[in-house]
Design a protein around this motif. Sequence first.
Motif, PDB file in Angstrom:
ATOM      1  N   LEU A 143      -2.787  10.997   1.163  1.00  0.00           N
ATOM      2  CA  LEU A 143      -3.012   9.429   1.464  1.00  0.00           C
ATOM      3  C   LEU A 143      -1.608   8.840   2.080  1.00  0.00           C
ATOM      4  N   LEU A 144      -0.691   9.270   1.657  1.00  0.00           N
ATOM      5  CA  LEU A 144       0.699   8.643   2.341  1.00  0.00           C
ATOM      6  C   LEU A 144       0.841   9.138   3.875  1.00  0.00           C
ATOM      7  N   ALA A 145       0.266  10.241   4.085  1.00  0.00           N
ATOM      8  CA  ALA A 145       0.539  10.826   5.596  1.00  0.00           C
ATOM      9  C   ALA A 145      -0.487  10.138   6.233  1.00  0.00           C
ATOM     10  N   GLN A 146      -1.722   9.761   5.663  1.00  0.00           N
ATOM     11  CA  GLN A 146      -2.717   9.374   6.487  1.00  0.00           C
ATOM     12  C   GLN A 146      -2.460   7.688   6.827  1.00  0.00           C
ATOM     13  N   VAL A 169       1.954  -0.260   8.248  1.00  0.00           N
ATOM     14  CA  VAL A 169       3.310  -0.858   8.436  1.00  0.00           C
ATOM     15  C   VAL A 169       4.181  -0.732   6.982  1.00  0.00           C
ATOM     16  N   ALA A 170       3.291  -1.299   5.785  1.00  0.00           N
ATOM     17  CA  ALA A 170       4.044  -1.521   4.609  1.00  0.00           C
ATOM     18  C   ALA A 170       2.951  -1.392   3.551  1.00  0.00           C
ATOM     19  N   MET A 171       3.365  -0.979   2.159  1.00  0.00           N
ATOM     20  CA  MET A 171       2.692  -0.923   0.970  1.00  0.00           C
ATOM     21  C   MET A 171       3.451  -1.244  -0.064  1.00  0.00           C
ATOM     22  N   ALA A 172       3.100  -2.404  -0.978  1.00  0.00           N
ATOM     23  CA  ALA A 172       3.484  -2.442  -2.257  1.00  0.00           C
ATOM     24  C   ALA A 172       3.518  -1.306  -3.165  1.00  0.00           C
ATOM     25  N   VAL A 173       4.583  -1.373  -4.232  1.00  0.00           N
ATOM     26  CA  VAL A 173       4.546  -0.132  -5.065  1.00  0.00           C
ATOM     27  C   VAL A 173       3.882  -0.690  -6.135  1.00  0.00           C
ATOM     28  N   GLY A 174       2.752  -0.072  -6.684  1.00  0.00           N
ATOM     29  CA  GLY A 174       1.917  -0.604  -7.909  1.00  0.00           C
ATOM     30  C   GLY A 174       1.864   0.388  -9.093  1.00  0.00           C
ATOM     31  N   THR A 175       1.481   0.009 -10.082  1.00  0.00           N
ATOM     32  CA  THR A 175       1.749   0.919 -11.353  1.00  0.00           C
ATOM     33  C   THR A 175       0.853   2.309 -10.983  1.00  0.00           C
ATOM     34  N   GLY A 214       6.579   9.196  -9.764  1.00  0.00           N
ATOM     35  CA  GLY A 214       7.789   8.771  -9.976  1.00  0.00           C
ATOM     36  C   GLY A 214       8.231   8.466  -8.731  1.00  0.00           C
ATOM     37  N   VAL A 215       9.440   7.608  -8.931  1.00  0.00           N
ATOM     38  CA  VAL A 215      10.315   7.191  -7.726  1.00  0.00           C
ATOM     39  C   VAL A 215      10.576   7.972  -6.764  1.00  0.00           C
ATOM     40  N   ASP A 216      11.226   9.049  -7.181  1.00  0.00           N
ATOM     41  CA  ASP A 216      11.885  10.017  -6.243  1.00  0.00           C
ATOM     42  C   ASP A 216      10.767  10.653  -5.431  1.00  0.00           C
ATOM     43  N   PHE A 217       9.501  10.941  -5.973  1.00  0.00           N
ATOM     44  CA  PHE A 217       8.557  11.593  -5.247  1.00  0.00           C
ATOM     45  C   PHE A 217       8.099  10.598  -3.852  1.00  0.00           C
ATOM     46  N   LEU A 218       8.020   9.322  -4.323  1.00  0.00           N
ATOM     47  CA  LEU A 218       7.712   8.312  -3.313  1.00  0.00           C
ATOM     48  C   LEU A 218       8.701   8.182  -2.289  1.00  0.00           C
ATOM     49  N   ARG A 219      10.087   8.398  -2.595  1.00  0.00           N
ATOM     50  CA  ARG A 219      11.275   8.215  -1.610  1.00  0.00           C
ATOM     51  C   ARG A 219      11.139   9.154  -0.597  1.00  0.00           C
ATOM     52  N   LYS A 220      10.880  10.503  -1.142  1.00  0.00           N
ATOM     53  CA  LYS A 220      11.010  11.636  -0.505  1.00  0.00           C
ATOM     54  C   LYS A 220       9.698  11.795   0.520  1.00  0.00           C
ATOM     55  N   GLN A 221       8.392  11.231   0.114  1.00  0.00           N
ATOM     56  CA  GLN A 221       7.369  11.473   0.800  1.00  0.00           C
ATOM     57  C   GLN A 221       7.394  10.394   2.172  1.00  0.00           C
TER      58      GLN A 221
END
Length: 312
Positions: free
Chosen positions: A29-32, A39-45, A51-58
């Motif tokens: 989903l992030l790659a597509q 351009v941007a996505m809010a971080v939701g529940t 986790g946060v580290d996964f989102l940052r790395k991806q």
Amino acid sequence: MLVLDAGNALFKSRDSGEAPDARARAELLLAQMDAQGTVAMAVGTRDLGLGVDFLRKQTRKSKLKLLSANLVDAQGKLLFPASLVTQVGGFKVGVVGASPEKAAPEAMDPIIKGKAPGMRRGLPVAPAVAAEAKRLRAQEHVDLVVLLAAVPYDDVLKLANDLEGVDFVLQSHEGRGSGIPQRVGMTTLLQPGERGRQIAKVELTVNGPGRFMDISEQSRAKDQLRLVESNLARAKERIAQATDPAQKGALESAVASLEARRTALQKTAAEGATPAPRTHLLSYIQLGPDVPGDPVVQKAVERIEPPGSAGH
């Protein structure tokens, strides 16, 4: 064109990050989203399942930016940028992200045995968003501010009532689907669709200062006005024929109510007589079977959710 996502996009539920296919699903989903120009996505529940580290790395090397003006670590430091500024059609647009308020600390990443997890919490949304919108207006001199609010709908309504400096709010949390624009305080609340079934398309005209006017609001008012006038004419005919005083009184009360409604609708319809300097028009693109899929993306999806599986 500016492509945005209001968040809660990566996992089916708060706890589905533990599912066997969770990582592959979120990565796809992030790659597509990045490949399609989001351009941007809010971080939701439902984006924090791994986790946060996964989102940052991806998203470290992607153009897609994850935003949250109120998600912080134990020291109160923002875990993601609060906003970004981008150029669209010759205008500067500020985009702010917001996550749910959460006073009690939660683990920042999946717990690993023998390792103390970092903690995160969600600061109150309203002051964080208001401060960031004010900064964007004063320091970045943006022409337009959009809030991506990955927070509950009722919280957004309370927030929007006192929110200044934000033109549009795109909300996600419950999966509310499509809807008509809502004027709330000084801003306009939009529903961006849900679960990839629709794409919300907002067309803007910016020819001067002032608040945005909804083009479709005048059109709806005119349609409702025709219906009210028809009902009013029938009610007056019934008054002329009525002989029972009680019935006549009830009809006269109904006529008074309809006339008040007609006056309000006439005012709304008249607002569209003179072109407003700023307008918006919301529509939805339904992503049904009539919209052809991309074969490469389809194969990637089927590797995670094979045809015939429960999730497909």
